[in-house]
Design a protein around this motif. Sequence first.
Motif, PDB file in Angstrom:
ATOM      1  N   ALA A 255       0.873  -1.398   0.031  1.00 19.23           N
ATOM      2  CA  ALA A 255       0.055   0.015   0.141  1.00 19.23           C
ATOM      3  C   ALA A 255       0.875   1.156  -0.131  1.00 19.23           C
ATOM      4  CB  ALA A 255      -0.770  -0.121   1.272  1.00 19.23           C
ATOM      5  N   ASN A 256       1.651   1.469   0.905  1.00 19.57           N
ATOM      6  CA  ASN A 256       2.579   2.547   0.989  1.00 19.57           C
ATOM      7  C   ASN A 256       3.732   2.643  -0.188  1.00 19.57           C
ATOM      8  OD1 ASN A 256       2.283   4.043   3.711  1.00 19.57           O
ATOM      9  ND2 ASN A 256       2.112   1.605   4.068  1.00 19.57           N
ATOM     10  N   LEU A 257       4.064   1.472  -0.670  1.00 20.23           N
ATOM     11  CA  LEU A 257       4.864   1.675  -2.008  1.00 20.23           C
ATOM     12  C   LEU A 257       4.200   2.264  -3.051  1.00 20.23           C
ATOM     13  CD1 LEU A 257       7.730   1.426  -3.292  1.00 20.23           C
ATOM     14  CD2 LEU A 257       7.091  -1.210  -3.815  1.00 20.23           C
ATOM     15  N   GLY A 258       2.737   1.662  -3.335  1.00 21.51           N
ATOM     16  CA  GLY A 258       2.174   2.159  -4.319  1.00 21.51           C
ATOM     17  C   GLY A 258       1.659   3.639  -4.205  1.00 21.51           C
ATOM     18  N   LEU A 259       1.257   4.188  -3.006  1.00 22.70           N
ATOM     19  CA  LEU A 259       1.187   5.436  -2.726  1.00 22.70           C
ATOM     20  C   LEU A 259       2.320   6.450  -3.165  1.00 22.70           C
ATOM     21  CD1 LEU A 259      -0.953   7.775  -1.704  1.00 22.70           C
ATOM     22  CD2 LEU A 259       0.021   6.854   0.600  1.00 22.70           C
ATOM     23  N   THR A 260       3.601   5.774  -2.470  1.00 25.90           N
ATOM     24  CA  THR A 260       4.794   6.603  -2.929  1.00 25.90           C
ATOM     25  C   THR A 260       5.053   6.865  -4.356  1.00 25.90           C
ATOM     26  OG1 THR A 260       5.634   5.463  -0.932  1.00 25.90           O
ATOM     27  CG2 THR A 260       7.149   6.475  -2.551  1.00 25.90           C
ATOM     28  N   LEU A 261       4.871   5.887  -5.524  1.00 26.11           N
ATOM     29  CA  LEU A 261       5.054   6.034  -6.631  1.00 26.11           C
ATOM     30  C   LEU A 261       3.691   6.906  -7.033  1.00 26.11           C
ATOM     31  CD1 LEU A 261       5.567   2.167  -7.332  1.00 26.11           C
ATOM     32  CD2 LEU A 261       7.139   4.018  -7.783  1.00 26.11           C
ATOM     33  N   ALA A 262       2.754   6.932  -6.562  1.00 26.15           N
ATOM     34  CA  ALA A 262       1.607   7.766  -7.168  1.00 26.15           C
ATOM     35  C   ALA A 262       1.803   9.199  -6.984  1.00 26.15           C
ATOM     36  CB  ALA A 262       0.104   7.139  -6.472  1.00 26.15           C
ATOM     37  N   LEU A 263       2.379   9.394  -5.435  1.00 28.13           N
ATOM     38  CA  LEU A 263       2.718  10.845  -5.446  1.00 28.13           C
ATOM     39  C   LEU A 263       3.687  11.200  -6.228  1.00 28.13           C
ATOM     40  CD1 LEU A 263       2.780  10.591  -1.212  1.00 28.13           C
ATOM     41  CD2 LEU A 263       0.834  11.673  -2.948  1.00 28.13           C
ATOM     42  N   ALA A 264       4.508  10.374  -6.806  1.00 35.09           N
ATOM     43  CA  ALA A 264       5.560  10.726  -7.853  1.00 35.09           C
ATOM     44  C   ALA A 264       4.971  11.107  -9.215  1.00 35.09           C
ATOM     45  CB  ALA A 264       6.612   9.712  -7.925  1.00 35.09           C
ATOM     46  N   GLY A 265       3.690  11.033  -9.385  1.00 33.03           N
ATOM     47  CA  GLY A 265       2.975  11.302 -10.608  1.00 33.03           C
ATOM     48  C   GLY A 265       2.787  10.083 -11.422  1.00 33.03           C
ATOM     49  N   LYS A 266       3.001   8.843 -10.811  1.00 29.85           N
ATOM     50  CA  LYS A 266       2.719   7.578 -11.450  1.00 29.85           C
ATOM     51  C   LYS A 266       1.429   7.173 -11.259  1.00 29.85           C
ATOM     52  CE  LYS A 266       7.023   7.686 -13.066  1.00 29.85           C
ATOM     53  NZ  LYS A 266       7.325   7.919 -14.598  1.00 29.85           N
ATOM     54  N   LYS A 267       0.875   6.534 -12.330  1.00 36.27           N
ATOM     55  CA  LYS A 267      -0.449   5.927 -12.311  1.00 36.27           C
ATOM     56  C   LYS A 267      -0.218   4.372 -12.018  1.00 36.27           C
ATOM     57  CE  LYS A 267      -4.873   5.705 -14.525  1.00 36.27           C
ATOM     58  NZ  LYS A 267      -5.739   5.963 -15.717  1.00 36.27           N
ATOM     59  N   VAL A 268      -0.771   3.946 -10.565  1.00 34.55           N
ATOM     60  CA  VAL A 268      -0.391   2.885  -9.973  1.00 34.55           C
ATOM     61  C   VAL A 268      -1.599   2.223  -9.725  1.00 34.55           C
ATOM     62  CG1 VAL A 268       0.829   1.885  -8.060  1.00 34.55           C
ATOM     63  CG2 VAL A 268       1.666   3.910  -9.087  1.00 34.55           C
ATOM     64  N   ILE A 269      -1.764   0.725  -9.896  1.00 33.69           N
ATOM     65  CA  ILE A 269      -2.797  -0.204  -9.391  1.00 33.69           C
ATOM     66  C   ILE A 269      -2.421  -1.121  -8.679  1.00 33.69           C
ATOM     67  CG2 ILE A 269      -2.834  -1.486 -11.425  1.00 33.69           C
ATOM     68  CD1 ILE A 269      -5.772  -1.655 -11.240  1.00 33.69           C
ATOM     69  N   LEU A 270      -2.875  -1.486  -7.364  1.00 39.28           N
ATOM     70  CA  LEU A 270      -2.799  -2.364  -6.503  1.00 39.28           C
ATOM     71  C   LEU A 270      -3.775  -3.713  -6.609  1.00 39.28           C
ATOM     72  CD1 LEU A 270      -2.411  -0.328  -3.478  1.00 39.28           C
ATOM     73  CD2 LEU A 270      -0.482  -1.252  -4.890  1.00 39.28           C
ATOM     74  N   LEU A 271      -3.190  -4.901  -6.838  1.00 33.50           N
ATOM     75  CA  LEU A 271      -3.943  -6.126  -6.914  1.00 33.50           C
ATOM     76  C   LEU A 271      -3.779  -6.902  -5.896  1.00 33.50           C
ATOM     77  CD1 LEU A 271      -3.259  -5.145  -9.829  1.00 33.50           C
ATOM     78  CD2 LEU A 271      -3.322  -7.503 -10.749  1.00 33.50           C
ATOM     79  N   GLU A 272      -5.001  -7.212  -5.063  1.00 42.93           N
ATOM     80  CA  GLU A 272      -5.143  -8.022  -3.620  1.00 42.93           C
ATOM     81  C   GLU A 272      -5.212  -9.193  -4.277  1.00 42.93           C
ATOM     82  OE1 GLU A 272      -7.196  -7.293   0.492  1.00 42.93           O
ATOM     83  OE2 GLU A 272      -8.346  -6.703  -1.371  1.00 42.93           O
ATOM     84  N   PHE A 273      -4.081  -9.879  -4.591  1.00 42.99           N
ATOM     85  CA  PHE A 273      -4.043 -11.532  -4.944  1.00 42.99           C
ATOM     86  C   PHE A 273      -4.068 -12.371  -3.824  1.00 42.99           C
ATOM     87  CE2 PHE A 273      -3.836 -10.655  -9.462  1.00 42.99           C
ATOM     88  CZ  PHE A 273      -4.301 -11.937 -10.155  1.00 42.99           C
TER      89      PHE A 273
END
Length: 772
Positions: free
Chosen positions: A581-599
């Motif tokens: 969750a926090n890695l995805g949010l970190t990348l998103a705050l850098a302007g990247k479009k990120v999706i998390l998959l709850e597998f």
Amino acid sequence: MKVVTKKEDNLVLQLWNKFVPFWPLFLVLIVIFLAGAWAYLQYKAPLYQATASILIKDEKKGSDDSKLSESLNYLSSKKIVENEIEVLKSNSLLKEVVLNLNLYAAVYEEGKFKPTLLYENAPVTIIHKDADTLRTDQKVYFSIQRSTGKVVINDKVYPYDEWVNTRIGMVMFIAKSGYVPSDKPLFFTLTNPKVMVNALGSMLNVSSVSKLSSVIGLSIMDQSSVRAEDILREILTGYNKILSDEKNTLAKNISSSVEDRLNYVKQDLDSIERKIQQFKANGALDISSQGKLFLENVSTNDQKLSEINMQMAVLNQVGNYIQSKNNVGGIVPSTLGVSDPMLSQLLNKLYDAELQYEKLKKTTAENNPVLVAVTDEIKKIKPGILENIESQRRSLSVSKNNLYATNGAYSSIMQAIPQKERDLVEISREHSIKSNIYNILLQRREEAALSYSSNTLNNKVVDEPESSQGPVSPNKKLIYLASIVFAMAVGVSLIVGKELLSSKILYRNEIEQLTTFPVIGEIAYEKSNNPLAIADGKRGLVAEQFRKLRASIYHMGMVENKKKILITSTISGEGKSFVAANLGLTLALAGKKVILLEFDLSNPALSEKLDVNEEKGISSYLQGESEAEEIIKPTDASRNLFIIPCGDLPDNPSELIMNGKVQELFAYLEGKFDHIIVDSAPVGALSDAYILSPLCDSTLYIVRHNYTPKAGLQRLEGENNIELLKNVTIVFNGVQPRGFSKSDYGYGYGYTKGYLNQPKPRKTKLLDNKTV
């Protein structure tokens, strides 16, 4: 691609970071051990050291007597330092010291922590009539009547200077001056002298000052400085007495031999003088010129013959002594009149060896190697003496025959002398011989008597016994220092032992030792109700560490044309959903479009942390019940962060993942998002991650501090040989402060959050979720 980490090369800094967080433990241990040291010092009696030194006339080290000393003490023999050390430490000498100073009966004054020895200030001296019969230490309390000054034991009054019968046997109390009455209880202890001798021998140190010196140093430690000096003084006195007794015994033996010889010669001389008187009474008052010539020529030969006869008699006496079988340890006969230096040296050597045998026999067993060696040395010396004696006998016999032949030539002169004068010449000749022998024996007797009466000894006291100004033991500074060092050692042992016995991962270097995978990030533990540690403008320690993890991922090329990142761990609870969750949010705050998959289709937690509805999700897509557009959901954390929740939990997650729909989903998502982060189930429980890994570009393996078992990493390393997981890198999560520190993170790596004391970040709309 593996990251090459720079190892800490400063050992001091490593130790500092490793143990300083536990400073309260060390402080408590130091206080406890210092208290123990203080208690030990209160109960430990102080010891004073007394020293003395004595010079030995050692023949090996060139310490010779002066001519005056030799003239007064010509019977003394040279000493060997090593032998004299054994004499000074002998039990017989120490027992005399114990008995003379009454060391077996010590008087004490009761104290708060420990009793105080009263020696020079003791009120009485106790003497036991049968000290050798004492079995064990006996402690007897007593007091002094101030009115009468008598001793009181168990309400019974005992006088001074008289043998009195007590429950401990016949004892005598001798009053001492200088005692200052005290209200503290008094008691004395009675110890068997043999026990005291052993104790005194262990406290006494006797050794040569140096290898090239014949000075012997003596030292002893005792509770009383005065008693320590008295013990050394008594040892030196007893040692001098032993030397004096040895010298007097030898002188007495020589005097006795000379006296017996004198009586025999005196009788012969008296008989000859009576014959001379009879001749003179019959008118033979003068001797002719031929008789005088005969006497002048023959007297010298007769004197030589008498000396030869005396030498042969001495040699016979020495030979009989050497050939005797039961003479080990006896007194070597005198060699008066024998001028051969070799024989004198051999006899002196034999004398020294037999004296050493006598000394050792008193203190050692018969089969002792040292005593056996001395006995063998004695047996080796004796054949050389016998050979020397036989050689001298042959030489003396030749000289004696030559003198007899010369006297035979002079006998022809006697034929021309009248019979009466001839008889007078013979008597005068015999008188001259006996007179010369008598004079020699008188001289020897005086020399022996002079040596017997002389107090000249073969040693000299260099330093009189003197004690130290203050106690030398226990050393307070050393004991306190040792207690601190020991407390530190115990603290280090507890910390290291606890960590060595732990089966969990505690250090980053343990990860590096157990695996070959690079560690690209460390996330500190932070107690918080918010599962999202990062937000726009937030500058916390954990937030910065996730930004650093983002930089590491970009630096390693894990996101360039490699959009799909699989996140897994060994067991549940290691924080993989928190990291995802926090890695995805970190990348998103850098302007990247990120999706998390709850597998994680068995125990999902990601959608709950982001407060996303999970009615429809991955399970419904894989079962063909929903399309990809229907299950993609936005999050409140960032407009660039999306999530596909797990959905309803299926009964067969592994088989569902393998139905081919995952590849279609990944292909669809790659066209719409910059990064795809897959939160998979732990590899220690399920095989889902192994199925998903080939479909992803890289794998982030989460290891949690003090939680992940070491066996899990060892198994991961073994599985990597068949490449079950693709492009594995490790994130060390939940690193807690060591010991009692609240700000030192990294478990020995020195991470601190002091530099992060910045103004509070802007508020971000986040939901109140459970903590990982």
